[in-house]
Write an enzyme that holds these catalytic residues in place. Structure first.
Site, short mmCIF file in Angstrom:
data_model
loop_
_atom_site.label_atom_id
_atom_site.label_comp_id
_atom_site.label_asym_id
_atom_site.label_seq_id
_atom_site.Cartn_x
_atom_site.Cartn_y
_atom_site.Cartn_z
N GLU A 9 -16.59 -16.34 5.48
CA GLU A 9 -15.86 -17.12 6.46
C GLU A 9 -15.34 -18.40 5.81
O GLU A 9 -15.87 -18.85 4.78
CB GLU A 9 -16.78 -17.45 7.66
CG GLU A 9 -16.12 -18.23 8.79
CD GLU A 9 -14.82 -17.61 9.28
OE1 GLU A 9 -13.92 -17.35 8.44
OE2 GLU A 9 -14.68 -17.41 10.50
N ARG A 10 -14.31 -18.96 6.40
CA ARG A 10 -13.85 -20.29 5.99
C ARG A 10 -15.01 -21.27 6.09
O ARG A 10 -15.71 -21.29 7.11
CB ARG A 10 -12.72 -20.73 6.92
CG ARG A 10 -12.24 -22.15 6.69
CD ARG A 10 -10.89 -22.33 7.33
NE ARG A 10 -10.97 -22.38 8.78
CZ ARG A 10 -10.84 -23.49 9.49
NH1 ARG A 10 -10.65 -24.65 8.90
NH2 ARG A 10 -10.89 -23.44 10.81
N HIS A 55 -14.89 -11.88 8.53
CA HIS A 55 -15.01 -12.95 9.52
C HIS A 55 -13.67 -13.29 10.18
O HIS A 55 -12.61 -12.97 9.63
CB HIS A 55 -15.57 -14.19 8.84
CG HIS A 55 -16.86 -13.89 8.14
ND1 HIS A 55 -18.09 -14.09 8.73
CD2 HIS A 55 -17.11 -13.33 6.93
CE1 HIS A 55 -19.04 -13.69 7.91
NE2 HIS A 55 -18.47 -13.23 6.80
N GLY A 56 -13.77 -14.04 11.29
CA GLY A 56 -12.57 -14.43 12.02
C GLY A 56 -11.50 -15.01 11.12
O GLY A 56 -10.35 -14.54 11.10
N ASN A 57 -11.86 -16.02 10.32
CA ASN A 57 -10.84 -16.70 9.55
C ASN A 57 -10.56 -16.05 8.20
O ASN A 57 -9.41 -16.09 7.73
CB ASN A 57 -11.17 -18.19 9.41
CG ASN A 57 -11.11 -18.89 10.76
OD1 ASN A 57 -10.07 -18.96 11.38
ND2 ASN A 57 -12.27 -19.35 11.25
N ARG A 112 -7.25 -24.16 13.77
CA ARG A 112 -6.17 -23.20 13.56
C ARG A 112 -5.00 -23.67 12.70
O ARG A 112 -4.07 -22.90 12.47
CB ARG A 112 -5.63 -22.73 14.92
CG ARG A 112 -6.61 -21.82 15.68
CD ARG A 112 -6.85 -20.51 14.95
NE ARG A 112 -7.82 -19.67 15.65
CZ ARG A 112 -9.13 -19.66 15.35
NH1 ARG A 112 -9.62 -20.44 14.39
NH2 ARG A 112 -9.95 -18.86 16.00
N HIS A 147 -17.32 -9.06 12.03
CA HIS A 147 -18.70 -8.81 12.46
C HIS A 147 -18.84 -8.92 13.98
O HIS A 147 -18.04 -9.59 14.65
CB HIS A 147 -19.64 -9.81 11.79
CG HIS A 147 -19.31 -11.23 12.13
ND1 HIS A 147 -19.71 -11.83 13.31
CD2 HIS A 147 -18.58 -12.16 11.47
CE1 HIS A 147 -19.25 -13.05 13.35
NE2 HIS A 147 -18.55 -13.29 12.26
N ASN A 198 -21.86 -17.56 17.51
CA ASN A 198 -20.74 -17.24 18.40
C ASN A 198 -21.23 -17.36 19.83
O ASN A 198 -20.54 -17.90 20.70
CB ASN A 198 -20.22 -15.82 18.17
CG ASN A 198 -19.58 -15.58 16.81
OD1 ASN A 198 -19.65 -14.46 16.30
ND2 ASN A 198 -18.97 -16.59 16.22
N ARG A 249 -24.32 -11.70 8.75
CA ARG A 249 -23.73 -11.10 9.95
C ARG A 249 -22.70 -10.02 9.61
O ARG A 249 -22.57 -9.04 10.36
CB ARG A 249 -23.12 -12.20 10.85
CG ARG A 249 -22.08 -13.11 10.21
CD ARG A 249 -21.89 -14.35 11.08
NE ARG A 249 -20.82 -15.28 10.68
CZ ARG A 249 -20.97 -16.26 9.78
NH1 ARG A 249 -22.12 -16.43 9.14
NH2 ARG A 249 -19.96 -17.08 9.53
N SER A 274 -22.28 -13.16 16.73
CA SER A 274 -23.41 -13.78 16.02
C SER A 274 -24.15 -14.73 16.96
O SER A 274 -23.65 -15.06 18.04
CB SER A 274 -22.90 -14.57 14.80
OG SER A 274 -22.29 -15.78 15.23
C1 DG2 Z 1 -16.39 -18.41 13.35
C2 DG2 Z 1 -14.92 -18.58 13.65
O1 DG2 Z 1 -16.47 -17.51 12.29
O2 DG2 Z 1 -14.74 -19.65 14.51
O3 DG2 Z 1 -17.10 -19.99 11.70
O4 DG2 Z 1 -17.46 -20.50 13.80
O5 DG2 Z 1 -16.04 -15.01 12.35
O6 DG2 Z 1 -17.97 -15.90 11.09
O7 DG2 Z 1 -17.96 -15.97 13.61
P1 DG2 Z 1 -17.17 -16.05 12.34
C3 DG2 Z 1 -17.03 -19.74 12.92
P2 DG2 Z 1 -13.30 -20.13 15.03
O8 DG2 Z 1 -12.44 -20.49 13.85
O9 DG2 Z 1 -12.69 -18.98 15.84
O10 DG2 Z 1 -13.62 -21.32 15.90
#
Ligand code: DG2
Length: 248
Positions: free
Chosen positions: A89-90, A183-185, A117, A11, A17, A62, A14
């Site tokens: 997301e995680r 999402h990132g994770n 990480r 996404h 972010n 998002r 946000s």
């Molecule tokens: C971010 C990733 O997830 O954060 O949960 O804060 O992709 O939904 O914005 P996203 C979050 P980092 O693991 O890179 O700190």
């Protein structure tokens, strides 16, 4: 028939972010910049002639907003959509809502990076009465088992892979161009599996917001090469910015 096409899209930026807060399952929206990134992502798809036949998203706004904007830009708003919490997301546990820079200052870089990480160290669990808990969120009423209170990347893979097999892989094998907006994770989890990245090396992989990442897959759904970002320069800059979050 193969090669099959899989497009991964994190996404756009946000609200959290932007404000540098751990987000996880908290349902924050896109910023104006995030919307512009999603628009550009859709334009990149159209320019490359990569037109999705089916869309997968998490159940977080998002990702849903990003897909809507990107598909609008590519004139593909009409394609079928499947959403699942398994692409969420995680869950960031007790870090949800916390400022990343403050967390780094309070706990030090080693602990901060373990939480962000490492492969299998989850953050401390989030209390059920925390304002950022999801235990009473109706969108998770149909979840099999309990809503997570925290997750490691390993736990994300464990809940994502069954859905990959049952749904996403099916559509790929049917020859559909699949767009996954997540999402990132959750996308790091998918890339780890696709590319066979080790538990240690995955720590170095960061996914930028809003830039499509394209895989060509063989008949066994193995990548024919590394994933390619449609704007490699912006992707490298975006990934570096994610890696440095909290440190600026
Ligand atoms: C971010 C990733 O997830 O954060 O949960 O804060 O992709 O939904 O914005 P996203 C979050 P980092 O693991 O890179 O700190």
């Amino acid at each position: 028939s193969a090669p099959y096409t899989l497009i991964l899209l994190r996404h756009g930026q946000s609200e959290w972010n932007k404000s540098n807060q751990f987000t996880g399952w908290v349902d924050v929206r896109l910023t104006d910049q995030g919307k512009a990134e999603a628009q550009r992502g859709g334009e990149l798809l159209a320019e490359a002639g990569l037109l999705p036949d089916v869309l997968y998203t998490s159940v977080l706004s998002r990702a849903i907003q990003t897909a809507q904007i990107a598909l609008d830009a590519a004139d593909r708003l009409w394609i079928p959509v499947k959403r699942s919490w398994r692409l969420n997301e995680r869950h960031y546990g007790a870090l949800q809502g916390k400022d990343k820079a403050q967390t780094l200052a309070e706990f030090g870089n080693e602990q901060f990076m373990l939480w962000r990480r490492s492969f299998d160290v989850p953050p401390p669990p989030l209390a059920d009465d925390d304002q950022y808990s999801q235990v009473n969120d109706p969108r998770y009423a149909d979840i099999d088992g309990e809503v997570p209170r925290t997750e490691s990347l390993k736990l994300v893979i464990d809940r994502l892979l069954p859905y990959w097999e049952s749904d996403i892989a099916e559509d790929l094998r049917a020859g559909k161009t699949v767009l996954v907006t997540a999402h990132g994770n959750s996308l790091r989890a998918l890339v780890k599996q696709l590319e066979g990245i080790s538990d240690d090396d995955i720590a170095e992989l960061n996914i930028p917001t809003g830039i499509p990442l394209v895989y060509k897959l063989d008949e066994n759904l193995k990548p024919l090469g590394p994933g390619e970002y449609l704007d490699p320069e912006a992707a490298a800059a975006g990934a570096a910015a994610v890696a440095n979050q909290g440190k600026a």
